[in-house]
Design a protein around this motif. Structure first.
Motif, short mmCIF file in Angstrom:
data_model
loop_
_atom_site.label_atom_id
_atom_site.label_comp_id
_atom_site.label_asym_id
_atom_site.label_seq_id
_atom_site.Cartn_x
_atom_site.Cartn_y
_atom_site.Cartn_z
N ALA A 1 -10.10 -0.99 1.26
CA ALA A 1 -9.56 -0.21 0.14
C ALA A 1 -9.18 -1.12 -1.02
O ALA A 1 -9.36 -0.75 -2.19
CB ALA A 1 -8.34 0.59 0.60
N ARG A 2 -8.66 -2.32 -0.72
CA ARG A 2 -8.29 -3.26 -1.78
C ARG A 2 -9.52 -3.79 -2.53
O ARG A 2 -9.41 -4.19 -3.69
CB ARG A 2 -7.50 -4.43 -1.20
N LYS A 3 -10.68 -3.78 -1.87
CA LYS A 3 -11.90 -4.30 -2.49
C LYS A 3 -12.74 -3.21 -3.16
O LYS A 3 -13.70 -3.54 -3.86
CB LYS A 3 -12.76 -5.00 -1.44
N SER A 4 -12.40 -1.96 -2.94
CA SER A 4 -13.24 -0.85 -3.41
C SER A 4 -12.69 -0.25 -4.70
O SER A 4 -11.53 -0.45 -5.06
CB SER A 4 -13.33 0.24 -2.33
N GLY A 5 -13.55 0.47 -5.37
CA GLY A 5 -13.15 1.22 -6.56
C GLY A 5 -13.06 2.70 -6.24
O GLY A 5 -13.51 3.16 -5.19
N ARG A 6 -12.50 3.45 -7.15
CA ARG A 6 -12.36 4.89 -6.95
C ARG A 6 -13.74 5.55 -7.00
O ARG A 6 -14.61 5.09 -7.72
CB ARG A 6 -11.45 5.49 -8.02
N PRO A 7 -13.95 6.68 -6.30
CA PRO A 7 -13.00 7.38 -5.42
C PRO A 7 -12.94 6.85 -3.99
O PRO A 7 -12.15 7.29 -3.20
CB PRO A 7 -13.55 8.81 -5.42
N HIS A 8 -13.79 5.84 -3.68
CA HIS A 8 -13.82 5.34 -2.31
C HIS A 8 -12.50 4.71 -1.91
O HIS A 8 -12.05 4.84 -0.77
CB HIS A 8 -14.97 4.35 -2.15
N ALA A 9 -11.87 4.00 -2.86
CA ALA A 9 -10.59 3.36 -2.55
C ALA A 9 -9.54 4.39 -2.18
O ALA A 9 -8.73 4.17 -1.26
CB ALA A 9 -10.13 2.52 -3.73
N THR A 10 -9.52 5.51 -2.88
CA THR A 10 -8.53 6.55 -2.59
C THR A 10 -8.71 7.08 -1.17
O THR A 10 -7.74 7.21 -0.41
CB THR A 10 -8.65 7.70 -3.59
N GLY A 11 -9.96 7.38 -0.81
CA GLY A 11 -10.22 7.86 0.54
C GLY A 11 -9.87 6.83 1.60
O GLY A 11 -9.31 7.17 2.65
N LEU A 12 -10.15 5.55 1.31
CA LEU A 12 -9.83 4.51 2.28
C LEU A 12 -8.33 4.31 2.43
O LEU A 12 -7.84 4.06 3.54
CB LEU A 12 -10.50 3.20 1.85
N TRP A 13 -7.58 4.43 1.33
CA TRP A 13 -6.13 4.30 1.43
C TRP A 13 -5.53 5.46 2.23
O TRP A 13 -4.62 5.26 3.05
CB TRP A 13 -5.49 4.23 0.05
N ILE A 14 -6.04 6.66 2.01
CA ILE A 14 -5.56 7.80 2.80
C ILE A 14 -5.88 7.58 4.27
O ILE A 14 -5.06 7.82 5.17
CB ILE A 14 -6.18 9.11 2.30
N THR A 15 -7.10 7.09 4.55
CA THR A 15 -7.49 6.80 5.92
C THR A 15 -6.61 5.72 6.53
O THR A 15 -6.18 5.83 7.69
CB THR A 15 -8.96 6.36 5.97
N ALA A 16 -6.34 4.65 5.76
CA ALA A 16 -5.51 3.56 6.27
C ALA A 16 -4.10 4.03 6.60
O ALA A 16 -3.54 3.66 7.64
CB ALA A 16 -5.47 2.42 5.24
N ILE A 17 -3.53 4.85 5.73
CA ILE A 17 -2.18 5.38 5.99
C ILE A 17 -2.19 6.27 7.23
O ILE A 17 -1.31 6.18 8.10
CB ILE A 17 -1.66 6.15 4.76
#
Length: 371
Positions: A161-177
């Motif tokens: 998520a830290r390496k990705s841009g939106r919208p993929h980063a948003t989905g990855l952060w939700i997944t990580a949480i």
């Protein structure tokens, strides 16, 4: 929220299976689809209706065993997703090693479930007698493996998520949480198992809180893994609706121009049912209508000059251009020859291929108002 979880999981499973069908050889896509499929099946078995039917056929212990085996598989496929996404050639080897681990854990809980007294694994986990060694081993082995696998996947999600841009980063952060809190819930339940195995007791509010955390975490995980695809689908739907609307708004201009020269109306490449069906797609109809309007404007452009005046036709207001189009249409229908050479009327002002569409729509709307 717990009542909504089955519907969300079912929708996510259908969506991911659809994506897998479109890319059957893509290992990460396959892994996510199998993760959600096994998670959904496990949740279906855990529900009262599903568990009751299996209890009648196989017994309480087998039902609980099958549910947890599916959860272990979901965790394994989740790890495979990250392995295949990041490790490249080494992914298959690491996936096999992870498969050996999950197989050993599966064997351990299977032996525990088959040797435990009949009915010892029935009912909610908070009411089970954890002083029975097989019951404690069953839940401890499954809980520790899920804590490890889900926690590892959550750490990888945060890293990507830290390496990705939106919208993929948003989905990855939700997944990580979701995965982080899910791993925490599994770890807490494993601690509860150890406490109860040693003869202690866990307060009911703590058990309820852990179960609620498990439900919320599962929901966040499902939302996270489907976020990017869902957002892309919403964007595509909005584009389809906008193009459908613009297709209708271009109708007055298109009808006038194709009425003058019907040959400008494009036909499907062939008359086969497949080509006719594809030609009815909203994007194809939209682009086809734009091309037909551009060709029609090129044909009618010699008739648009007023007398002998030198006019920059591209600078005309939509209302004035619409008026001249109607006059030119009447002139052409009378059989008058073209008084000048053709000039382009719809000239793109930007870099994208549809930058002149607003100009075409403005003229078409003006024609509609003066009809």
């Amino acid at each position: 929220m717990a009542k909504c979880l089955p519907l969300i999981i079912a929708a996510a499973v259908v969506w991911r299976l659809f994506l897998w069908s479109r890319a059957p050889r893509d290992a990460p896509t396959r892994s996510v689809a199998l993760t959600l499929l096994t998670l959904g099946l496990s949740h279906a078995i855990a529900r009262p209706g599903g568990a009751h039917g299996l209890d009648i056929m196989a017994g309480h212990n087998i039902t609980r065993l099958l549910q947890n085996l599916l959860l272990l598989l979901a965790c394994y496929f989740l790890m495979c997703f990250y392995l295949y996404s990041a490790d490249g050639p080494a992914a298959r080897r690491r996936a096999r090693r992870a498969g050996v681990v999950v197989a050993l854990v599966s064997v351990a809980i299977t032996v525990a479930a088959l040797t435990v007294p009949l009915g010892a694994l029935s009912g909610p986990s908070r009411t089970m007698d954890m002083t029975i060694p097989q019951v404690a081993v069953f839940y401890l082995c499954a809980g520790l493996y899920m804590t490890y696998a889900i926690g590892t996947a959550g750490r990888w999600s945060a890293r990507y998520a830290r390496k990705s841009g939106r919208p993929h980063a948003t989905g990855l952060w939700i997944t990580a949480i979701g995965l982080g809190s899910l791993a925490a819930a599994c770890g807490i339940r494993a601690v509860f198992t150890v406490v109860r195995w040693s003869g202690g007791s866990v307060p009911h509010p703590l058990m309820t809180s852990a179960a609620a955390l498990l439900t919320v975490s599962s929901l966040l995980f499902v939302v996270g893994v489907t976020y990017s695809g869902l957002r892309a689908r919403i964007t595509a739907t909005r584009l389809s609706l906008r193009r459908r609307r613009d297709h209708r708004r271009l109708a007055p201009l298109w009808e006038l121009l194709t009425g003058i020269n019907p040959k400008n109306e494009l036909k499907p490449a062939s008359r086969t049912p497949w080509d006719r069906w594809r030609a009815r797609g909203v994007h194809r109809r939209y682009h086809r209508r734009i091309v037909e309007c551009r060709d029609g404007l090129l044909d009618i452009s010699p008739y648009l000059a007023a007398g002998n005046e030198e006019t920059d036709l591209l600078s005309l207001e939509p209302a004035e251009l619409a008026r001249r189009l109607r006059c030119a249409s009447a002139t052409i229908q009378q059989g008058a020859p073209a008084p000048a050479r053709a000039v382009p009327l719809a000239r793109p002002t930007g870099d994208d291929r549809d930058s002149d569409v607003d100009q075409l729509i403005a003229v078409s709307e003006a024609l509609r108002l003066t009809a």
